[in-house]
Design a protein around this motif. Structure first.
Motif, short mmCIF file in Angstrom:
data_model
loop_
_atom_site.label_atom_id
_atom_site.label_comp_id
_atom_site.label_asym_id
_atom_site.label_seq_id
_atom_site.Cartn_x
_atom_site.Cartn_y
_atom_site.Cartn_z
N LEU A 33 0.85 -1.19 0.00
CA LEU A 33 0.00 0.00 0.00
C LEU A 33 0.88 1.24 0.00
O LEU A 33 1.83 1.35 0.79
CB LEU A 33 -0.89 -0.04 1.25
CG LEU A 33 -1.98 1.01 1.43
CD1 LEU A 33 -3.07 0.48 2.34
CD2 LEU A 33 -1.45 2.32 1.98
N ALA A 34 0.59 2.15 -0.90
CA ALA A 34 1.28 3.44 -0.92
C ALA A 34 0.22 4.51 -1.12
O ALA A 34 -0.88 4.22 -1.57
CB ALA A 34 2.30 3.49 -2.06
N GLN A 35 0.54 5.76 -0.74
CA GLN A 35 -0.43 6.83 -0.93
C GLN A 35 0.23 8.00 -1.64
O GLN A 35 1.32 8.44 -1.27
CB GLN A 35 -1.03 7.27 0.41
CG GLN A 35 -2.26 8.15 0.23
CD GLN A 35 -3.04 8.34 1.51
OE1 GLN A 35 -2.47 8.31 2.60
NE2 GLN A 35 -4.35 8.54 1.41
N VAL A 36 -0.47 8.51 -2.65
CA VAL A 36 0.08 9.57 -3.49
C VAL A 36 -0.10 10.92 -2.81
O VAL A 36 -1.21 11.28 -2.43
CB VAL A 36 -0.63 9.61 -4.86
CG1 VAL A 36 -0.09 10.74 -5.73
CG2 VAL A 36 -0.48 8.27 -5.56
N PHE A 37 0.99 11.69 -2.68
CA PHE A 37 0.87 13.02 -2.08
C PHE A 37 1.16 14.13 -3.08
O PHE A 37 0.96 15.30 -2.80
CB PHE A 37 1.77 13.15 -0.84
CG PHE A 37 3.25 13.04 -1.13
CD1 PHE A 37 3.89 11.80 -1.11
CD2 PHE A 37 3.99 14.16 -1.42
CE1 PHE A 37 5.25 11.70 -1.39
CE2 PHE A 37 5.35 14.08 -1.70
CZ PHE A 37 5.98 12.84 -1.68
N LYS A 38 1.65 13.75 -4.26
CA LYS A 38 1.94 14.78 -5.26
C LYS A 38 1.92 14.16 -6.65
O LYS A 38 2.47 13.07 -6.84
CB LYS A 38 3.32 15.40 -4.98
CG LYS A 38 3.77 16.44 -5.98
CD LYS A 38 3.00 17.73 -5.86
CE LYS A 38 3.28 18.69 -7.00
NZ LYS A 38 2.33 19.83 -7.01
N THR A 39 1.29 14.83 -7.57
CA THR A 39 1.25 14.36 -8.94
C THR A 39 1.96 15.38 -9.82
O THR A 39 1.81 16.58 -9.62
CB THR A 39 -0.21 14.20 -9.41
OG1 THR A 39 -0.87 13.33 -8.49
CG2 THR A 39 -0.30 13.65 -10.81
#
Ligand SMILES: Nc1nc2c(ncn2[C@@H]2O[C@H](COP(=O)(O)OP(=O)(O)O)[C@@H](O)[C@H]2O)c(=O)[nH]1
Ligand SMILES: [Mg+2]
Length: 675
Positions: free
Chosen positions: A294-300
């Motif tokens: 599991l990872a979570q995106v903080f910037k695109t």
């Protein structure tokens, strides 16, 4: 010492007000880690961070700078966040991805209030944070005063971990209050151990006692020791510091100079010993220890060469390049070593990695399977400033929309709205925020756009009723045209909108033509006599006549328009301006100023009160004309050291007459003639 060895890499965000020295601190940290050979300077444009043309041009961070480096054999990712309030969204998002925040601030006590919103966010999310008082080389005040001012804006106790050693006006070293050792700064190297200068021995033991008393508030055993005058073992103190930081009970305070390399190793060592590991932070975020990666995106970011990159913190398991996730494939996996993207085949728990081409994954989204009970991602910040925009080249509108959609994906506090009058409105956090977006349109998408103030969505209403007759008759060989209607136009209460009423009896207007009458009326109402949409009225079709051969939909629509064109000016039309309900929030010292701003903008103050959960802050509620909102945030920030802000919703339409109204109508006429 309790030198635990975290099994996974950790991450720290560098946050704090604009120009407090975060990007300089990142540079100093990378130097201390040996990730770069010499320290770049902001003023030379030579730092690892702020490398984008938009950042260099302004000597200011406009996006997070992400760099991974090793310190004493342990891996760290540092996320240097923009400090400007206009780029706050990136900072808030990054804070959701780290194990700790280093809040960088300046020694000037007058600036302490600038960190208040950030501290609120950190405490709300229980994110461990450390304060780093930077620019100590240029400090004009005593650290005590700085600390007092900062304590006033922090809900958590600030705990000084070291005290300065002074030579004349300059701070040349520090005494560590736990180990009670003194050090002299040596730029570029770890500090020299020296004897505690006699002159500050008294101050040192007082400061140490104060630190221990704070810690004892959360540790009964330590409290007993202090009451019995027993010196607590050093290990116990270190354990408390680490535990209390992890639980966001205390805020340890360090100081130094990012530009002159003072206190950097001290700060890094504190991070090394006290900051929780990824597993602990994952637990804080409600992520279970066991489960699929599991990872979570903080910037695109939409980068030129790599395409879309999703920067994410890996909270569990391991990801590899080319791995397939629910149908999308990771296409490129990168670690930001120093400031440059380095291709990786795998990235594991604790790491910050950039995932390539996850087209459907948005900022805040989970890569892998989302988990119930996870802390909610913060809502995007509400817009405070807007530009109407159009592509310079006609025909580039679709390309422009595409580029803006990408930019809004990169920064959720930027949004795009197809507004009234066919206008495309770009909304964001301030003028610089939007200007940077416009610059990126040019540098990255080769799109030149023009901006102007968005048009205020005025409406018009009527104040009198009337009855009119409209007849359309043409006999020009062959098929003629015939439509004939009688209409009653009546004002309705504010907010009622437009109602069409069919009162035809006996088929004097055949049923099939009645929708055309309504359509003719509605089309007329989209541009009233003053040039704006007409609202809050009813139009009743009371009577009429028809011709068996010549009547048609078109003829009845035209008859209706003829009737409205004649009738509406007789109804005493009046301009209606949109009024917003605005809630301004400011530190109480600025409440009177906020109220003056409202009165100065034709506003009406409804009341003010303490801000819920924000000690020392007020909210001012007011009705403000939308026409006066344009640069409200600019004025508010300039009067409140940047921290004042507001939220708004549409409230009602209000009659506007006199000179202000005349001007609006005139400007509208000109705009309509131009288009
Ligand atoms: N005197 C002094 N100036 C500093 C120090 N650190 C940064 N600065 C200056 O403060 C300004 C802002 O620095 P920057 O790192 O861009 O701040 P940021 O906005 O927090 O990233 C620059 O002009 C730096 O040269 C320091 O330790 N001492
Ligand atoms: Mg910066």
């Amino acid at each position: 010492m309790t030198a635990k060895s975290p099994s996974s890499p950790r991450a720290a965000a560098l946050v704090g007000p604009f120009a407090s020295g975060k990007t300089s601190l990142l540079e100093a940290i990378l130097l201390a880690c040996g990730a770069i050979g010499r320290q770049g300077r902001i003023k030379d444009g030579s730092t690892v961070g702020d490398a984008s043309p938009e950042a260099r041009a302004r000597a200011m961070s406009v996006e997070p700078n992400i760099a991974t480096a090793d310190y004493l054999g342990e891996r760290w990712t540092f996320i240097d966040c923009p400090g400007s309030v206009e780029f706050q969204q990136d900072a808030y998002n990054a804070l959701m991805a780290v194990d700790t925040a280093v809040v960088v601030c300046e020694p000037d006590p007058a600036r302490a209030v600038m960190v208040a919103p950030l501290l609120k966010f950190l405490d709300e999310h229980k994110i461990p944070h450390i304060l780093f008082v930077n620019k100590i080389d240029a400090a004009g005040t005593r650290l005590r005063e700085t600390l007092e001012a900062l304590q006033a804006v922090s809900d958590r106790p600030l705990i000084l971990r070291e005290i300065p050693i002074r030579e004349g006006d300059a701070i040349t070293g520090y005494v560590d209050l736990v180990s009670e050792r003194a050090y002299k700064y040596r730029p570029g190297q770890t500090s020299d151990l020296i004897k505690i200068p006699d002159a500050i021995k008294g101050e040192e033991s007082l400061a140490r006692q104060e630190m221990l008393e704070h810690l004892a508030d959360f540790d009964d055993h330590l409290m007993e020791e202090l009451l019995e005058d027993v010196q607590p073992p050093t290990d116990e103190v270190y354990q408390d510091l680490s535990k209390d930081l992890t639980e966001d009970l205390i805020v340890p305070v360090f100081f130094g100079s990012a530009e002159n390399d003072g206190g950097i190793h001290r700060l890094l060592k504190a991070l090394r010993h006290d900051v929780p590991d990824a597993a602990t932070s994952a637990r804080r975020l409600g992520i279970a220890a066991e489960g699929a990666p599991l990872a979570q995106v903080f910037k695109t970011v939409h980068a030129a060469h790599t395409g879309k990159l999703s920067f994410a913190r890996i909270w569990r398991g391991e990801f590899s390049d080319n791995q397939s996730l629910d149908g999308t494939r990771i296409s490129g996996l990168y670690i930001m070593t120093g400031g440059t993207a380095t291709k990786a085949t795998k990235a594991g728990m604790g790491e910050v990695a950039a995932f390539g081409r996850l087209d459907t994954v948005q900022t805040g989204a989970v890569i892998g399977a989302a988990e119930p009970g996870m802390t909610a991602w913060p809502e995007p910040l509400k817009p405070l400033f807007a530009f109407a925009i159009e592509a310079e080249k006609k025909g580039d509108d679709v390309k422009m929309s595409g580029a803006l959609t990408k930019l809004a994906e990169e920064d959720p506090s930027l949004s795009l709205e197809h507004a009234e009058f066919g206008e495309l409105v770009l909304r964001g956090q301030g003028e610089i925020h939007l200007q940077v977006a416009i610059d990126r349109m040019k540098s990255r998408f080769n799109m030149q756009v023009n901006t102007r103030k968005p048009t205020v969505p005025y409406k018009e209403g009527i104040r009198k009723a009337t009855t009119v007759h409209g007849r359309h008759k043409k006999q020009s060989g062959g098929h003629g045209q015939f439509g004939d209607v009688h209409l009653d136009i009546t004002p309705l209460a504010r907010g009622a909108g437009f109602h069409f009423i069919d009162k035809i009896v006996g088929g004097v207007v055949p049923r099939q033509y009645i929708p055309s009458v309504e359509q003719g009326v509605a089309e007329f109402l989209s541009h009233g006599p003053l040039g704006f949409p007409v609202v809050d009225l009813s139009v009743a079709l009371t009577s009429g006549s028809f011709h068996a051969v010549d009547s048609s939909d078109m003829a009845f629509k035209t008859a209706a328009r003829i009737a409205m064109t004649e009738g509406l000016p007789q109804c005493d039309p009046v301009l209606l301006e949109p009024i917003l309900l605005v809630e301004i929030s400011v530190p109480s010292d600025f409440t009177a100023k906020a109220q003056r701003i409202v009165s100065g903008r034709r506003g009406h103050i409804l009341g003010y009160d303490g801000k819920d959960g924000w000690q020392g802050w007020d909210t001012v509620n007011a009705h403000l004309p939308q026409a006066e909102m344009d640069d409200l945030i600019v004025e508010l920030r300039s009067l409140t050291m940047g921290v004042g802000t507001f939220s708004w919703t549409f409230d009602h339409l209000q009659e506007l007459t006199g000179r202000v109204a005349d001007k609006v109508v005139e400007a509208r006429k000109e705009a309509l003639e131009r288009s």
